[in-house]
Motif scaffolding. Structure first.
Motif, PDB file in Angstrom:
ATOM      1  N   GLY A 220       0.790  -1.226   0.000  1.00  0.00           N
ATOM      2  CA  GLY A 220       0.000   0.000   0.000  1.00  0.00           C
ATOM      3  C   GLY A 220       0.821   1.274   0.000  1.00  0.00           C
ATOM      4  N   LEU A 221       2.142   1.183  -0.017  1.00  0.00           N
ATOM      5  CA  LEU A 221       2.991   2.370   0.132  1.00  0.00           C
ATOM      6  C   LEU A 221       3.555   2.903  -1.184  1.00  0.00           C
ATOM      7  CD1 LEU A 221       4.971   1.329   3.319  1.00  0.00           C
ATOM      8  CD2 LEU A 221       3.299   3.181   3.163  1.00  0.00           C
ATOM      9  N   ALA A 222       3.381   2.190  -2.289  1.00  0.00           N
ATOM     10  CA  ALA A 222       4.086   2.556  -3.525  1.00  0.00           C
ATOM     11  C   ALA A 222       3.716   3.948  -4.020  1.00  0.00           C
ATOM     12  CB  ALA A 222       3.802   1.515  -4.604  1.00  0.00           C
ATOM     13  N   ASP A 223       2.434   4.272  -4.067  1.00  0.00           N
ATOM     14  CA  ASP A 223       2.035   5.590  -4.562  1.00  0.00           C
ATOM     15  C   ASP A 223       2.388   6.697  -3.581  1.00  0.00           C
ATOM     16  OD1 ASP A 223       0.800   5.092  -7.192  1.00  0.00           O
ATOM     17  OD2 ASP A 223      -0.596   3.874  -6.053  1.00  0.00           O
ATOM     18  N   LEU A 224       2.264   6.423  -2.302  1.00  0.00           N
ATOM     19  CA  LEU A 224       2.687   7.407  -1.303  1.00  0.00           C
ATOM     20  C   LEU A 224       4.176   7.711  -1.449  1.00  0.00           C
ATOM     21  CD1 LEU A 224       0.650   5.869   1.623  1.00  0.00           C
ATOM     22  CD2 LEU A 224       0.458   8.266   0.918  1.00  0.00           C
ATOM     23  N   ALA A 225       4.979   6.676  -1.705  1.00  0.00           N
ATOM     24  CA  ALA A 225       6.421   6.870  -1.873  1.00  0.00           C
ATOM     25  C   ALA A 225       6.720   7.670  -3.135  1.00  0.00           C
ATOM     26  CB  ALA A 225       7.129   5.516  -1.927  1.00  0.00           C
ATOM     27  N   ALA A 226       5.998   7.378  -4.217  1.00  0.00           N
ATOM     28  CA  ALA A 226       6.226   8.091  -5.480  1.00  0.00           C
ATOM     29  C   ALA A 226       5.889   9.572  -5.339  1.00  0.00           C
ATOM     30  CB  ALA A 226       5.402   7.459  -6.592  1.00  0.00           C
ATOM     31  N   ILE A 227       4.793   9.868  -4.666  1.00  0.00           N
ATOM     32  CA  ILE A 227       4.390  11.270  -4.478  1.00  0.00           C
ATOM     33  C   ILE A 227       5.382  12.007  -3.597  1.00  0.00           C
ATOM     34  CG2 ILE A 227       2.631  12.743  -3.407  1.00  0.00           C
ATOM     35  CD1 ILE A 227       0.565  10.627  -4.374  1.00  0.00           C
ATOM     36  N   ALA A 228       5.803  11.378  -2.487  1.00  0.00           N
ATOM     37  CA  ALA A 228       6.752  12.025  -1.580  1.00  0.00           C
ATOM     38  C   ALA A 228       8.073  12.315  -2.284  1.00  0.00           C
ATOM     39  CB  ALA A 228       6.991  11.146  -0.354  1.00  0.00           C
ATOM     40  N   ALA A 229       8.538  11.377  -3.115  1.00  0.00           N
ATOM     41  CA  ALA A 229       9.819  11.557  -3.793  1.00  0.00           C
ATOM     42  C   ALA A 229       9.759  12.653  -4.849  1.00  0.00           C
ATOM     43  CB  ALA A 229      10.254  10.242  -4.432  1.00  0.00           C
ATOM     44  N   ALA A 230       8.622  12.770  -5.557  1.00  0.00           N
ATOM     45  CA  ALA A 230       8.505  13.737  -6.648  1.00  0.00           C
ATOM     46  C   ALA A 230       8.066  15.118  -6.187  1.00  0.00           C
ATOM     47  CB  ALA A 230       7.517  13.213  -7.689  1.00  0.00           C
ATOM     48  N   ALA A 231       7.394  15.206  -5.054  1.00  0.00           N
ATOM     49  CA  ALA A 231       6.811  16.475  -4.612  1.00  0.00           C
ATOM     50  C   ALA A 231       7.814  17.623  -4.492  1.00  0.00           C
ATOM     51  CB  ALA A 231       6.068  16.279  -3.289  1.00  0.00           C
ATOM     52  N   PRO A 232       9.034  17.398  -3.982  1.00  0.00           N
ATOM     53  CA  PRO A 232       9.956  18.538  -3.852  1.00  0.00           C
ATOM     54  C   PRO A 232      10.231  19.265  -5.162  1.00  0.00           C
ATOM     55  CG  PRO A 232      10.711  16.713  -2.499  1.00  0.00           C
ATOM     56  CD  PRO A 232       9.571  16.191  -3.326  1.00  0.00           C
ATOM     57  N   ARG A 233      10.192  18.558  -6.286  1.00  0.00           N
ATOM     58  CA  ARG A 233      10.442  19.206  -7.586  1.00  0.00           C
ATOM     59  C   ARG A 233       9.267  20.079  -8.018  1.00  0.00           C
ATOM     60  NH1 ARG A 233      12.100  13.927  -8.488  1.00  0.00           N
ATOM     61  NH2 ARG A 233      10.328  13.461  -9.844  1.00  0.00           N
ATOM     62  N   HIS A 234       8.145  19.953  -7.326  1.00  0.00           N
ATOM     63  CA  HIS A 234       6.947  20.708  -7.718  1.00  0.00           C
ATOM     64  C   HIS A 234       6.439  21.604  -6.590  1.00  0.00           C
ATOM     65  CE1 HIS A 234       6.455  18.639 -11.577  1.00  0.00           C
ATOM     66  NE2 HIS A 234       6.894  17.578 -10.939  1.00  0.00           N
ATOM     67  N   LEU A 235       7.278  21.807  -5.583  1.00  0.00           N
ATOM     68  CA  LEU A 235       6.923  22.682  -4.471  1.00  0.00           C
ATOM     69  C   LEU A 235       7.879  23.865  -4.394  1.00  0.00           C
ATOM     70  CD1 LEU A 235       6.064  20.220  -1.562  1.00  0.00           C
ATOM     71  CD2 LEU A 235       4.551  22.014  -2.449  1.00  0.00           C
ATOM     72  N   ARG A 236       7.319  25.005  -4.069  1.00  0.00           N
ATOM     73  CA  ARG A 236       8.160  26.159  -3.771  1.00  0.00           C
ATOM     74  C   ARG A 236       8.798  25.964  -2.390  1.00  0.00           C
ATOM     75  NH1 ARG A 236       3.212  29.014  -5.848  1.00  0.00           N
ATOM     76  NH2 ARG A 236       3.676  29.405  -8.059  1.00  0.00           N
ATOM     77  N   PRO A 237       9.964  26.563  -2.145  1.00  0.00           N
ATOM     78  CA  PRO A 237      10.583  26.447  -0.814  1.00  0.00           C
ATOM     79  C   PRO A 237       9.596  26.865   0.281  1.00  0.00           C
ATOM     80  CG  PRO A 237      12.112  27.433  -2.349  1.00  0.00           C
ATOM     81  CD  PRO A 237      10.799  27.335  -3.076  1.00  0.00           C
ATOM     82  N   GLY A 238       9.518  26.067   1.309  1.00  0.00           N
ATOM     83  CA  GLY A 238       8.576  26.333   2.389  1.00  0.00           C
ATOM     84  C   GLY A 238       7.191  25.778   2.138  1.00  0.00           C
ATOM     85  N   GLY A 239       6.987  25.181   0.951  1.00  0.00           N
ATOM     86  CA  GLY A 239       5.683  24.600   0.643  1.00  0.00           C
ATOM     87  C   GLY A 239       5.439  23.322   1.419  1.00  0.00           C
ATOM     88  N   GLY A 240       4.200  22.825   1.351  1.00  0.00           N
ATOM     89  CA  GLY A 240       3.841  21.666   2.157  1.00  0.00           C
ATOM     90  C   GLY A 240       3.262  20.527   1.352  1.00  0.00           C
ATOM     91  N   LEU A 241       3.533  19.311   1.789  1.00  0.00           N
ATOM     92  CA  LEU A 241       2.929  18.095   1.255  1.00  0.00           C
ATOM     93  C   LEU A 241       2.087  17.461   2.340  1.00  0.00           C
ATOM     94  CD1 LEU A 241       2.604  15.697  -0.749  1.00  0.00           C
ATOM     95  CD2 LEU A 241       4.732  14.762   0.202  1.00  0.00           C
ATOM     96  N   PHE A 242       0.840  17.112   2.005  1.00  0.00           N
ATOM     97  CA  PHE A 242      -0.076  16.490   2.960  1.00  0.00           C
ATOM     98  C   PHE A 242      -0.778  15.326   2.269  1.00  0.00           C
ATOM     99  CE2 PHE A 242       0.556  20.850   4.110  1.00  0.00           C
ATOM    100  CZ  PHE A 242       0.703  20.829   5.487  1.00  0.00           C
ATOM    101  N   VAL A 243      -0.722  14.141   2.891  1.00  0.00           N
ATOM    102  CA  VAL A 243      -1.296  12.943   2.280  1.00  0.00           C
ATOM    103  C   VAL A 243      -2.148  12.185   3.285  1.00  0.00           C
ATOM    104  CG1 VAL A 243       0.554  12.677   0.581  1.00  0.00           C
ATOM    105  CG2 VAL A 243       0.776  11.576   2.831  1.00  0.00           C
ATOM    106  N   GLU A 244      -3.181  11.556   2.765  1.00  0.00           N
ATOM    107  CA  GLU A 244      -3.959  10.607   3.564  1.00  0.00           C
ATOM    108  C   GLU A 244      -3.338   9.229   3.401  1.00  0.00           C
ATOM    109  OE1 GLU A 244      -8.408   8.581   3.704  1.00  0.00           O
ATOM    110  OE2 GLU A 244      -8.222  10.662   3.051  1.00  0.00           O
ATOM    111  N   HIS A 245      -3.454   8.396   4.443  1.00  0.00           N
ATOM    112  CA  HIS A 245      -2.890   7.048   4.388  1.00  0.00           C
ATOM    113  C   HIS A 245      -3.637   6.137   5.350  1.00  0.00           C
ATOM    114  CE1 HIS A 245      -0.968   8.081   8.194  1.00  0.00           C
ATOM    115  NE2 HIS A 245      -0.458   9.164   7.623  1.00  0.00           N
TER     116      HIS A 245
END
Length: 287
Positions: A220-245
């Motif tokens: 159940g972790l594969a998509d959560l891992a993919a999003i977490a790994a890619a998110a920094p390239r699409h966030l401005r500094p100081g931005g936030g990532l929030f996921v349900e799990h």
């Protein structure tokens, strides 16, 4: 007397008993009322006034047909074609997950972390019915919301919901997570991705919802891992990532966010006290 020559009140009582007995529905009375209102096109007041009336044969047959679907396990929201999510009423189809109260905690977490004092660019990955994006858009009219999904059918439902709610500041893009977004960056990334293990026994109760929106590899972790790994390239500094799990995934998801360069990583429980939402802020020096 023909088997359909009963009043609406009598049918409701019998149907409530069947649903409570066969489906162990805690809110069987309310579900039957919603089914009746949907099938007969009645408001709650009109239903009360119609209860002493004998059911027409056609109405009785239609009510029995939808009750049979509910007794077979079809979710109520799919039968009546709508579901409540926070302050919103959303259209749902078999192409999207039925919005759940647990996901409202994800929206509440984002709203608490980022106030209304300035505009934000927010992206909702895997939007489905549009529930998360539209609840955020309703609460923060000044925010620019982008919502993605890889399913054209799901995006059609989300667009319909946005139009019905008059939320025109939401942009919908067909994309597999970030794949179609180029080098776009956002202030907030939010997602309720698939996170159920393919062997999870709870899937047996979810056969009427799209499996691709529920199940992920690697327990159940594969998509959560993919999003977490890619998110920094699409966030401005100081931005936030929030996921349900899942309720038992808080610790591994926190580890995923820390490994991806997020700080202030924390998990918030759902209304039942179970781990449900994890978020963090991108370190300002991260590239």
């Amino acid at each position: 007397m023909a088997d359909h020559a009963i009043t609406l009140a009598e049918w409701r009582r019998a149907a409530t008993g069947r649903l409570a007995r066969d489906n162990a529905a805690d809110n069987a009375e309310a579900e039957v009322r919603w089914l009746v209102e949907h099938v007969l096109g009645l408001t709650t007041t009109q239903l009360i006034l119609a209860e002493p009336n004998t059911l027409a044969a056609g109405d009785h047959e239609r009510l029995e047909a939808v009750l049979a679907r509910r007794l077979s396990g079809v979710p109520l929201a799919q039968i009546i074609g709508r579901a409540d999510f926070g302050p919103l009423e959303l259209r749902v189809t078999p192409d999207v997950l039925i919005p759940r109260a647990d996901t409202e905690v994800l929206v509440e977490t984002v709203l608490a972390a980022f106030g209304a004092e300035r505009d934000r660019d927010v992206i909702d990955l895997g939007t489905g019915s549009g529930a998360i994006a539209l609840m955020l858009a309703e609460a923060r009219p000044a925010w620019q919301i982008t919502a993605t999904d890889r399913s054209p059918a799901a995006l059609a439902v989300a667009r319909d919901n946005a139009a019905a709610l008059g939320l025109g500041h939401v942009t919908f893009i067909e994309s597999d997570w970030f794949a179609s977004l180029g080098d776009q960056r956002f202030d907030v990334v939010v997602a309720n991705p698939p996170y159920i293990d393919a062997e999870d026994a709870h899937l047996a109760a979810l056969t009427h919802e799209p499996r691709q929106a529920l199940v992920a590899a690697d327990h159940g972790l594969a998509d959560l891992a993919a999003i977490a790994a890619a998110a920094p390239r699409h966030l401005r500094p100081g931005g936030g990532l929030f996921v349900e799990h899942g309720h038992d995934q808080g610790e591994p998801v926190r580890a995923l966010l820390v490994a991806a360069g997020f700080s202030s990583v924390a998990t918030r429980p759902d209304h039942a006290g179970r781990d449900r939402v994890t978020g963090g802020l991108l370190n300002r020096g991260h590239e």
